[in-house]
Scaffold this motif. Sequence first.
Motif, PDB file in Angstrom:
ATOM      1  N   MET A  19      47.311  40.614  29.849  1.00 21.91           N
ATOM      2  CA  MET A  19      48.265  39.678  30.438  1.00 21.91           C
ATOM      3  C   MET A  19      49.698  40.017  30.047  1.00 21.91           C
ATOM      4  O   MET A  19      50.620  39.873  30.844  1.00 21.91           O
ATOM      5  N   LEU A  22      50.650  42.723  32.380  1.00 16.80           N
ATOM      6  CA  LEU A  22      50.789  42.183  33.737  1.00 16.80           C
ATOM      7  C   LEU A  22      52.128  41.473  33.911  1.00 16.80           C
ATOM      8  O   LEU A  22      52.867  41.733  34.870  1.00 16.80           O
ATOM      9  N   LYS A 104      38.869  31.903  35.404  1.00 11.32           N
ATOM     10  CA  LYS A 104      38.528  33.313  35.205  1.00 11.32           C
ATOM     11  C   LYS A 104      37.310  33.636  36.076  1.00 11.32           C
ATOM     12  O   LYS A 104      36.426  32.790  36.194  1.00 11.32           O
ATOM     13  N   ASN A 107      42.989  36.029  39.947  1.00  8.07           N
ATOM     14  CA  ASN A 107      43.741  36.983  40.754  1.00  8.07           C
ATOM     15  C   ASN A 107      45.096  37.180  40.085  1.00  8.07           C
ATOM     16  O   ASN A 107      45.823  36.213  39.834  1.00  8.07           O
ATOM     17  N   ASP A 108      45.440  38.430  39.774  1.00  5.63           N
ATOM     18  CA  ASP A 108      46.675  38.709  39.031  1.00  5.63           C
ATOM     19  C   ASP A 108      47.913  38.108  39.702  1.00  5.63           C
ATOM     20  O   ASP A 108      48.726  37.443  39.051  1.00  5.63           O
ATOM     21  N   ASN A 109      48.056  38.352  41.001  1.00  5.34           N
ATOM     22  CA  ASN A 109      49.251  37.867  41.699  1.00  5.34           C
ATOM     23  C   ASN A 109      49.315  36.348  41.728  1.00  5.34           C
ATOM     24  O   ASN A 109      50.390  35.758  41.581  1.00  5.34           O
ATOM     25  N   VAL A 112      50.420  35.164  38.243  1.00  5.77           N
ATOM     26  CA  VAL A 112      51.852  35.399  38.027  1.00  5.77           C
ATOM     27  C   VAL A 112      52.688  34.402  38.829  1.00  5.77           C
ATOM     28  O   VAL A 112      53.651  33.828  38.319  1.00  5.77           O
TER      29      VAL A 112
END
Length: 200
Positions: A19, A22, A104, A107-109, A112
């Motif tokens: 993270m 990221l 969990k 999605n990364d985006n 963020v």
Amino acid sequence: MCEPKLHIVDDDEAIRDAMGWLFQSRNVPVASWPSAEAFLADYDSAMAGCLLLDIRMEGMSGLELFDRLTAMGCRMPVLFLTGHGDVPIAVSALKKGARDFVEKPFNDNDLVDRVIDALAFDAGERARQAGQAGVAARLATLTQRERQVMGLVVAGKLNKVIADELGISMRTVEVHRAHVFEKMGVKTAVELARILATVG
């Protein structure tokens, strides 16, 4: 005030590292802690930004940390990282004032975007609170008579009516009114009413 950043509290080192990478790749400043206890030891009320807490950790859970921080008056938005079975717990945390929860695997985006939204919310709240403090400080400079005149001006009363109600001359009302506008940093009664509304 400290630099606004994302404060990650997670006992899984691999997740903290992933993270951290990221968020840094999206230019979001990050600090991380391996436990709730470690974060509490470093906590400072001047911290700004938002918190991303894992719900399940060794020792104090993310939920317990949230409760402790809330009791200490921490106003930073809190997002929880949850496993599938933790959703009911996360929902109850939302009812207590948490901002969001992310399941969990995430999605990364999406994660963020949610964090950036929470950071923007915190910045907006801090600006609003600073504005309120500024208005309160200006109000404190008014005399008792200026406060009386201000209340009647905001109520929409004309100078002549204010003079009659307070038993003073119209010229005196004009002087007090000018002082109120100058001290409060406004040019019109509408502006004055607007900034007074921010402090209730």
